[in-house]
Write an enzyme that holds these catalytic residues in place. Structure first.
Site, short mmCIF file in Angstrom:
data_model
loop_
_atom_site.label_atom_id
_atom_site.label_comp_id
_atom_site.label_asym_id
_atom_site.label_seq_id
_atom_site.Cartn_x
_atom_site.Cartn_y
_atom_site.Cartn_z
CB THR A 138 -33.67 -27.89 -14.62
OG1 THR A 138 -34.07 -28.89 -13.71
CG2 THR A 138 -33.93 -28.41 -16.04
CG ASP A 139 -31.68 -31.00 -10.56
OD1 ASP A 139 -32.80 -30.74 -11.07
OD2 ASP A 139 -31.56 -31.27 -9.34
CD GLU A 140 -37.21 -31.71 -13.17
OE1 GLU A 140 -37.83 -32.25 -14.09
OE2 GLU A 140 -37.75 -31.21 -12.18
N PRO A 195 -46.35 -39.81 -14.05
CG PRO A 195 -47.77 -39.81 -15.90
CD PRO A 195 -47.50 -39.09 -14.61
CE1 TYR A 203 -49.04 -35.32 -7.73
CE2 TYR A 203 -46.91 -34.84 -8.71
CZ TYR A 203 -48.24 -34.51 -8.50
OH TYR A 203 -48.75 -33.37 -9.09
CE LYS A 247 -43.25 -25.40 -11.08
NZ LYS A 247 -42.48 -24.23 -11.43
CE1 TYR A 300 -51.84 -32.49 -7.29
CE2 TYR A 300 -52.43 -30.28 -8.00
CZ TYR A 300 -51.48 -31.21 -7.65
OH TYR A 300 -50.16 -30.87 -7.67
CE LYS A 316 -34.67 -24.94 -18.56
NZ LYS A 316 -34.80 -23.46 -18.67
CG PHE A 365 -39.93 -19.13 -7.91
CD1 PHE A 365 -39.82 -18.47 -6.69
CD2 PHE A 365 -39.30 -20.37 -8.04
CE1 PHE A 365 -39.10 -19.03 -5.62
CE2 PHE A 365 -38.59 -20.94 -6.99
CZ PHE A 365 -38.49 -20.26 -5.79
CD GLU A 388 -45.35 -22.57 -20.33
OE1 GLU A 388 -45.76 -23.10 -19.27
OE2 GLU A 388 -45.87 -21.55 -20.80
CE1 TYR A 404 -38.72 -26.99 -17.14
CE2 TYR A 404 -38.05 -28.79 -15.69
CZ TYR A 404 -37.94 -27.47 -16.09
OH TYR A 404 -37.08 -26.62 -15.44
N PRO A 427 -51.81 -33.71 -1.74
CG PRO A 427 -52.02 -32.78 -3.88
CD PRO A 427 -52.08 -32.43 -2.42
CG ASN A 482 -34.33 -22.48 -7.25
OD1 ASN A 482 -33.94 -21.34 -7.39
ND2 ASN A 482 -33.60 -23.52 -7.67
P1 NAD Z 1 -41.69 -19.76 -13.52
O1 NAD Z 1 -42.59 -20.67 -14.25
O2 NAD Z 1 -42.04 -19.30 -12.16
O3 NAD Z 1 -41.46 -18.43 -14.39
C1 NAD Z 1 -41.28 -18.46 -15.78
C2 NAD Z 1 -41.46 -17.03 -16.30
O4 NAD Z 1 -41.22 -17.07 -17.72
C3 NAD Z 1 -42.86 -16.47 -16.10
O5 NAD Z 1 -42.79 -15.16 -15.60
C4 NAD Z 1 -43.48 -16.49 -17.48
O6 NAD Z 1 -44.43 -15.47 -17.69
C5 NAD Z 1 -42.24 -16.31 -18.36
N1 NAD Z 1 -42.42 -16.83 -19.72
C6 NAD Z 1 -42.93 -18.05 -20.07
N2 NAD Z 1 -42.96 -18.17 -21.42
C7 NAD Z 1 -42.44 -17.01 -21.92
C8 NAD Z 1 -42.17 -16.53 -23.22
N3 NAD Z 1 -42.46 -17.28 -24.31
N4 NAD Z 1 -41.61 -15.31 -23.38
C9 NAD Z 1 -41.31 -14.56 -22.30
N5 NAD Z 1 -41.55 -14.95 -21.03
C10 NAD Z 1 -42.10 -16.16 -20.84
O7 NAD Z 1 -40.27 -20.47 -13.55
P2 NAD Z 1 -39.10 -20.45 -12.44
O8 NAD Z 1 -39.37 -21.51 -11.45
O9 NAD Z 1 -38.87 -19.06 -12.02
O10 NAD Z 1 -37.89 -20.96 -13.35
C11 NAD Z 1 -37.10 -20.03 -14.06
C12 NAD Z 1 -36.07 -20.80 -14.88
O11 NAD Z 1 -35.26 -21.57 -14.00
C13 NAD Z 1 -36.68 -21.79 -15.88
O12 NAD Z 1 -35.93 -21.76 -17.05
C14 NAD Z 1 -36.54 -23.14 -15.19
O13 NAD Z 1 -36.40 -24.16 -16.14
C15 NAD Z 1 -35.27 -22.94 -14.40
N6 NAD Z 1 -35.16 -23.72 -13.15
C16 NAD Z 1 -36.16 -23.68 -12.21
C17 NAD Z 1 -36.00 -24.38 -11.02
C18 NAD Z 1 -37.05 -24.36 -9.93
O14 NAD Z 1 -36.93 -25.11 -8.96
N7 NAD Z 1 -38.06 -23.52 -10.01
C19 NAD Z 1 -34.84 -25.13 -10.79
C20 NAD Z 1 -33.86 -25.16 -11.80
C21 NAD Z 1 -34.03 -24.44 -12.96
O1 DAU Z 2 -35.00 -29.96 -10.09
C1 DAU Z 2 -35.28 -28.70 -10.63
C2 DAU Z 2 -36.74 -28.64 -11.06
O2 DAU Z 2 -37.50 -28.59 -9.86
C3 DAU Z 2 -37.06 -27.46 -11.95
O3 DAU Z 2 -36.37 -27.59 -13.16
C4 DAU Z 2 -38.56 -27.37 -12.23
O4 DAU Z 2 -38.85 -26.19 -12.96
C5 DAU Z 2 -39.29 -27.33 -10.90
O5 DAU Z 2 -40.69 -27.36 -11.15
C6 DAU Z 2 -38.90 -28.53 -10.03
O6 DAU Z 2 -39.38 -29.77 -10.61
P1 DAU Z 2 -40.04 -30.92 -9.70
O7 DAU Z 2 -40.90 -31.73 -10.56
O8 DAU Z 2 -39.01 -31.61 -8.89
O9 DAU Z 2 -40.89 -29.97 -8.70
P2 DAU Z 2 -42.38 -30.11 -8.10
O10 DAU Z 2 -42.51 -29.03 -7.09
O11 DAU Z 2 -43.40 -30.20 -9.18
O12 DAU Z 2 -42.32 -31.51 -7.37
C7 DAU Z 2 -41.37 -31.78 -6.34
C8 DAU Z 2 -41.58 -33.22 -5.91
O13 DAU Z 2 -42.84 -33.32 -5.25
C9 DAU Z 2 -41.64 -34.20 -7.06
O14 DAU Z 2 -41.03 -35.43 -6.65
C10 DAU Z 2 -43.13 -34.42 -7.29
C11 DAU Z 2 -43.71 -34.25 -5.90
N1 DAU Z 2 -45.07 -33.69 -5.85
C12 DAU Z 2 -45.31 -32.51 -6.51
C13 DAU Z 2 -46.58 -31.94 -6.49
C14 DAU Z 2 -46.85 -30.65 -7.23
C15 DAU Z 2 -46.07 -34.31 -5.11
O15 DAU Z 2 -45.85 -35.37 -4.50
N2 DAU Z 2 -47.32 -33.74 -5.09
C16 DAU Z 2 -47.63 -32.59 -5.76
O16 DAU Z 2 -48.80 -32.14 -5.71
#
Ligand code: NAD
Ligand code: DAU
Length: 368
Positions: free
Chosen positions: A143-145, A301, A225, A207, A360, A172, A20, A95, A168, A223, A198
């Site tokens: 990530t901020d997590e 959880p 949570y 997500k 789910y 990180k 993404f 991941e 996760y 769904p 994001n």
């Molecule tokens: P994503 O899951 O959409 O993409 C991850 C990508 O990494 C995929 O293309 C996957 O094929 C690749 N990948 C996974 N394992 C691999 C491996 N062993 N070798 C090579 N490639 C591999 O993730 P995203 O949402 O784009 O997040 C990207 C980065 O940003 C991550 O490190 C995540 O922790 C961080 N991040 C994401 C968010 C968010 O909201 N999505 C927020 C803060 C930080």
């Molecule tokens: O804060 C940055 C993080 O944001 C990134 O590091 C992660 O890669 C990214 O997945 C994201 O984590 P979250 O757990 O916050 O994102 P998610 O979209 O899974 O969930 C957002 C919120 O929505 C969270 O409070 C859980 C809730 N949720 C999520 C799903 C998938 C629901 O209530 N129902 C759902 O089905």
């Protein structure tokens, strides 16, 4: 960053560039920086899609090279570093889904910890062989997590102690510590960014936002949570990408930069907003209103209650500001998904269907 001597281009190694944020980053960076060449290394897990670049115009496509491979593969990494004079590594590969880490944490240890370690080792080796160029950067996208959960008040700063809740975020956190340790111990010019949630185009529909958009379109349960009052600080993906370019070009090695969108919302409010946006777009009202699909389900959880980022540092030091307003960016995201149902269909593999069923208990019908 330094120039690639051979062709005057700045050569970036981007990992996880078919996911993404990586996809958005590569598309954005290629169009903003005509002297950047990007090698995109991605293992193409369920979350990666190399077809995301099929529609790139030739002027951009000629500066993008896709390599199908794993960041844990040390010899492949050595080969990439010896074939190209890499000026910077931008490390997205991970991941990334919290729910998946709860059901199967090992893949998170493998990619997020071991994978980051192998990438650091290969970067360090190449950096030393080349005489430790000052401009080299290892940008670790995190990530901020890692900071854990906030109560109703306060913000995460770069000084907030790490207190990860999920497998996760623990993985990180470990990877962040490795990047900082390689700076302190070996001098490798690493920088860590910690960003909030994001949203935008190309996000895998596991997500919250894309999952809800698609379930609303298909009139499936939404769904939510727990009580739905968990808060996330939403950041439009292109604002994240412009922050990463700033950090890459002007950030200081050894530093951490928090990146947030300043748009705190409760999950339930996001779901209601998406129902309203899609209902007006799809002409649904009254008994057909999508609000009827909202379904409260057992909580995740270890579910963090609230995330909120203080991004004073990146604003003050690097002059970065998010440019997109949350409500407009959310609308644009909804439009993107409606216009790209073909893309959605292409990534909904058998694996995706099994995941939805396991998480789910919803049976996905093939061809849906
Ligand atoms: P994503 O899951 O959409 O993409 C991850 C990508 O990494 C995929 O293309 C996957 O094929 C690749 N990948 C996974 N394992 C691999 C491996 N062993 N070798 C090579 N490639 C591999 O993730 P995203 O949402 O784009 O997040 C990207 C980065 O940003 C991550 O490190 C995540 O922790 C961080 N991040 C994401 C968010 C968010 O909201 N999505 C927020 C803060 C930080
Ligand atoms: O804060 C940055 C993080 O944001 C990134 O590091 C992660 O890669 C990214 O997945 C994201 O984590 P979250 O757990 O916050 O994102 P998610 O979209 O899974 O969930 C957002 C919120 O929505 C969270 O409070 C859980 C809730 N949720 C999520 C799903 C998938 C629901 O209530 N129902 C759902 O089905």
């Amino acid at each position: 960053m330094t120039d690639d001597n051979t062709d005057e281009m700045i050569h970036l190694l981007v990992t996880g560039g078919a996911g993404f944020i990586g996809t958005n980053f590569i598309r954005h960076a290629l169009s903003l920086r005509p002297d950047w060449f990007i090698t995109n290394l991605d293992a193409l897990t369920y979350a990666g899609n190399s077809a995301n670049f099929n529609d790139l115009p030739q002027a951009l496509a000629s500066r993008h090279k896709f390599i199908h491979g794993d960041i844990r593969d040390a010899s492949l990494l050595d080969q990439l570093f010896s074939e190209h004079e890499i000026s910077a590594v931008v490390h997205f590969a991970a991941e990334s889904h919290v729910d998946r880490s709860i059901l199967g944490p090992e893949a998170f240890v493998e990619t997020n910890i071991t994978g980051t370690f192998r990438l650091l080792e290969a970067s360090l080796k190449a950096w030393r062989v080349r005489g430790k160029p000052e401009g080299f950067r290892f940008l670790h996208v995190s990530t901020d997590e890692v900071y854990g959960s906030l109560g109703p008040q306060g913000y995460f700063t770069e000084q907030t102690p790490y207190e990860p809740s999920s497998p996760y975020s623990a993985s990180k956190a470990a990877s962040d510590h490795f990047v900082k340790a390689y700076f302190r111990t070996y001098g490798l010019p690493g920088i860590v960014t910690n960003s909030s949630n994001n949203f935008g185009p190309y996000q895998f529909p596991e997500k919250l936002i894309p999952l809800m958009i698609l379930n609303i379109v298909e009139q499936k349960p939404l769904p939510v949570y727990g009580d739905g009052k968990n808060v996330r600080d939403w950041l439009y993906v292109l604002d994240h990408c412009s922050a990463l370019i700033k950090v890459l070009e002007e950030g200081r090695p050894g530093e951490t930069y928090n990146i947030g969108g300043g748009a705190e919302r409760q999950n339930i409010d996001i779901v209601h907003l998406l129902c309203d946006l899609l209902d007006s777009r799809l002409g649904r009202s009254g008994e057909q209103s999508s609000q009827r699909l909202v379904t409260f389900v057992p909580d995740r959880p270890g579910h963090d209650r609230r995330y909120a980022i203080d991004c004073t540092k990146i604003k003050r030091e690097l002059g970065w500001e998010p440019e997109h307003r949350f409500d407009q960016a959310l609308e644009a995201t909804v439009e993107w998904y409606l216009d790209h149902m073909q893309w959605v269909e292409s990534i909904r593999s058998g694996e995706y269907r099994k995941w939805i069923e396991r998480q789910y208990g919803i049976k996905e019908e093939v061809g849906n």
